[in-house]
Design an enzyme around this catalytic site. Structure first.
Site, PDB file in Angstrom:
ATOM      1  NE  ARG A  49      34.021  25.779  60.127  1.00 47.38           N
ATOM      2  CZ  ARG A  49      34.472  25.416  61.281  1.00 47.38           C
ATOM      3  NH1 ARG A  49      34.799  26.016  62.316  1.00 47.38           N
ATOM      4  NH2 ARG A  49      34.103  23.939  61.480  1.00 47.38           N
ATOM      5  CE1 TYR A 102      47.636  37.441  41.920  1.00 53.65           C
ATOM      6  CE2 TYR A 102      47.150  35.673  43.327  1.00 53.65           C
ATOM      7  CZ  TYR A 102      47.419  37.024  43.033  1.00 53.65           C
ATOM      8  OH  TYR A 102      47.159  37.888  44.204  1.00 53.65           O
ATOM      9  CG  ASP A 174      42.876  32.327  38.239  1.00 54.91           C
ATOM     10  OD1 ASP A 174      41.986  33.183  37.914  1.00 54.91           O
ATOM     11  OD2 ASP A 174      43.664  32.746  39.076  1.00 54.91           O
ATOM     12  CE  LYS A 199      42.221  40.137  41.306  1.00 54.24           C
ATOM     13  NZ  LYS A 199      42.961  40.553  42.373  1.00 54.24           N
TER      14      LYS A 199
HETATM   15  C1  LIG Z   1      44.375  36.099  38.037  1.00 56.50           C
HETATM   16  C2  LIG Z   1      44.246  36.111  39.665  1.00 56.50           C
HETATM   17  N1  LIG Z   1      44.006  35.138  40.165  1.00 56.50           N
HETATM   18  C3  LIG Z   1      43.709  35.170  41.667  1.00 56.50           C
HETATM   19  C4  LIG Z   1      43.901  36.374  42.233  1.00 56.50           C
HETATM   20  C5  LIG Z   1      43.952  36.277  43.576  1.00 56.50           C
HETATM   21  O1  LIG Z   1      42.676  36.979  44.119  1.00 56.50           O
HETATM   22  P1  LIG Z   1      42.891  37.743  45.642  1.00 56.50           P
HETATM   23  O2  LIG Z   1      43.501  39.012  45.288  1.00 56.50           O
HETATM   24  O3  LIG Z   1      40.954  37.904  45.706  1.00 56.50           O
HETATM   25  O4  LIG Z   1      43.265  36.731  46.504  1.00 56.50           O
HETATM   26  C6  LIG Z   1      44.445  37.446  41.441  1.00 56.50           C
HETATM   27  C7  LIG Z   1      44.729  39.008  42.263  1.00 56.50           C
HETATM   28  O5  LIG Z   1      45.187  39.691  41.670  1.00 56.50           O
HETATM   29  C8  LIG Z   1      44.506  37.340  40.042  1.00 56.50           C
HETATM   30  O6  LIG Z   1      44.829  38.372  39.335  1.00 56.50           O
END
Ligand SMILES: Cc1ncc(COP(=O)(O)O)c(C=O)c1O
Length: 380
Positions: A49, A102, A174, A199
Site C-alpha cells: 500500500r 462535479y 478541481d 480523463k
Molecule cells: C470535474 C471532475 N472531477 C472529478 C471527476 C471524478 O473522476 P473519476 O471519474 O475518476 O472518479 C470527474 C468525472 O467525471 C469530473 O468530471
C-alpha cells in the site's frame, strides 16, 4: 525545456547496459525483509500500500505538471476530491462549494459530511471577491472548479486566494478540465489542485485514477497522512498506465484542445444552436477572466440548443455516430451527454434551451462536424 520533452524523460530508469526504457512494474502486497530489525523502519516502504517505483514516478509527474510540492495518488478522480476535502476539515466546520462543482463532490459535501456536523454552503461560481461575505468563523475550505462542470463558469481564483489568506482558509481546485496543461491553480495561489487522471492523463478511457497535488510540503504531508489513515491505495499496473499516459499527454491535449475550440466555434454558427459554453470563445461571459488566468482551452464544452422537445434531443443524441454517449471525457474518442437530468443549480440562470456536453477525442474535425450535422436533422 519544453513540457513535451520534460514528460518524455522524467521518471525513467538510468540507462545501463541494455536497460529498458521504462520502469518495471513491481506487483506486491507483502514486501520481504531479510532482517527482523528492519521490519519497523519508517524510512523505507514496508508494504504494498505504500507504493512502488512506478508510483514515485507518477507522483513526480504530477508535481512537475502542477508545480506542486507533493502528490497523493488515489483510486479515482472522485476519491481525490474527497481526500482533499477530508484532509482539511474537522467536525463542526463550514465549507464553501461552488454551485457548478462535479455533482458527486457536491453530494459528498452536502450529504455525507453532515455525519460529522460539517455544513456545506453553495456559492455562485461568479461570486468573485464577494466570497468573503460568506466566510464564518468556522469556514475551513473553499472548493472551486474552473470552468464548472456542465455550465462552464470561470471562477476568480486569485480573488478567492486573497480573501482566504487572512483567515487560513484552504483553497481546493478541481483542475480536471484543463488536464493540468491550460490552468495552473497552484501558481495562482491555490493550496491543492485535484485531478481525475481518469480523463486526459489516462487518455484511453480504460482506467480510473486520481491525484491530489499540494502547493506546499506541509499541505502535501497533511494529505498523505489522511490518505494513509483512509487506506487508499492504487495498483502498480494502473500507475504504470498513468505514467504511460503522461508520455503523450501534451501532444494529445494539443490536438484535442484545437478540435474542441474549432468545433465550438463552428457550432456557434449553426442554426439549431442557441449558444456555446466554451471559455475560449469571446462570446463566453467569463472570457476576460479566462484570458487573464488560463494558458489555453480544452476539449470539453457545452452547447445550449434552441428550445426543442426532450424527444428531439434524445433523437439527436441517438443519431450521433462518432460521439459515443457516455460520461467522462479526455479519452481518444469523442463523447457526448445531454446534461439537463444532471443540472441541479441553486444560482443558475434558467437555461434558454437543452444543454449538450461534447468532449472531443482524436478524430478528424471534419468527421465530427458532419456527424453533428447529420444528427441535427432530428432537432427540427
Ligand atoms: C470535474 C471532475 N472531477 C472529478 C471527476 C471524478 O473522476 P473519476 O471519474 O475518476 O472518479 C470527474 C468525472 O467525471 C469530473 O468530471
Amino acid at each position: 525545456m519544453d513540457e513535451k520533452t520534460k514528460f518524455a524523460h522524467l521518471g525513467r530508469p538510468e540507462p545501463g547496459l541494455a536497460t529498458a526504457v521504462n520502469l518495471s512494474i513491481t506487483r506486491a502486497s507483502t514486501l520481504l525483509f531479510n532482517k527482523a530489525e528492519d521490519l519497523y523502519r519508517h524510512d523505507i516502504r514496508a508494504y504494498g500500500r505504500h507504493g512502488s517505483d512506478v508510483h514515485d514516478a507518477v507522483e513526480l509527474a504530477f508535481n512537475t505538471l502542477e508545480n506542486g510540492e507533493g502528490t497523493s495518488l488515489t483510486p479515482s478522480g472522485f476519491s481525490a476530491c474527497t481526500l482533499a476535502i477530508l484532509a482539511n476539515v474537522k467536525a463542526g466546520d463550514h465549507i464553501l462549494v461552488t454551485d457548478s462543482v462535479y455533482a458527486p463532490t457536491r453530494m459528498f459535501s452536502e450529504a455525507f459530511l453532515t455525519k460529522f456536523d460539517i455544513k456545506a454552503e453553495r456559492y455562485d461560481p461568479r461570486i468573485g471577491a464577494s466570497i468573503e461575505s460568506l466566510f464564518r468563523d468556522n469556514t475551513s475550505v473553499i472548493i472551486s472548479e474552473s470552468p464548472g462542470s456542465l455550465t462552464f463558469e470561470i471562477q476568480d481564483l486569485p480573488a478567492f486566494v486573497t480573501a482566504a489568506k487572512a483567515r487560513d482558509i484552504v483553497n481546493i481546485v478541481d483542475n480536471t478540465w484543463s488536464g493540468g496543461i491550460s490552468y495552473m491553480p497552484l501558481d495562482l495561489g491555490a493550496d491543492i489542485s485535484v485531478h481525475a487522471a481518469t480523463k486526459y492523463v489516462g487518455g484511453h478511457s480504460d482506467i480510473m485514477f486520481g491525484a491530489v497535488v499540494s502547493r506546499t510540503a506541509k499541505m502535501a504531508k497533511k494529505v498523505a497522512d489522511t490518505r494513509k489513515a483512509l487506506g487508499f491505495a492504487t495498483s502498480p499496473d494502473d500507475a504504470y498506465q498513468i505514467l504511460r499516459g503522461f508520455r503523450s499527454l501534451h501532444t494529445r491535449f494539443e490536438v484535442q484542445e484545437k478540435t474542441g475550440f474549432n468545433l465550438a466555434s463552428w457550432l456557434e454558427k449553426q442554426g439549431f444552436v442557441h449558444s456555446v459554453l466554451h471559455p475560449a470563445l469571446p462570446s463566453h461571459p467569463d472570457h476576460e477572466l479566462w484570458k487573464r488566468d488560463f494558458k489555453g482551452g480544452a476539449s470539453l464544452f457545452g452547447v445550449i440548443l434552441n428550445p426543442t422537445s426532450p424527444e428531439k434531443v434524445i433523437a439527436f443524441m441517438n443519431n450521433l455516430k462518432f460521439f459515443g454517449l457516455g460520461f467522462s471525457y479526455g479519452g481518444f474518442e469523442s463523447v457526448a451527454i445531454h446534461c439537463d437530468p444532471q443540472l441541479n443549480r441553486k444560482f443558475g440562470r434558467k437555461l434558454p434551451g437543452p444543454l449538450i456536453r461534447f468532449g472531443c477525442g482524436l478524430e478528424d474535425i471534419e468527421d465530427l462536424k458532419s456527424d453533428i450535422s447529420q444528427a441535427s436533422i432530428h432537432l427540427s
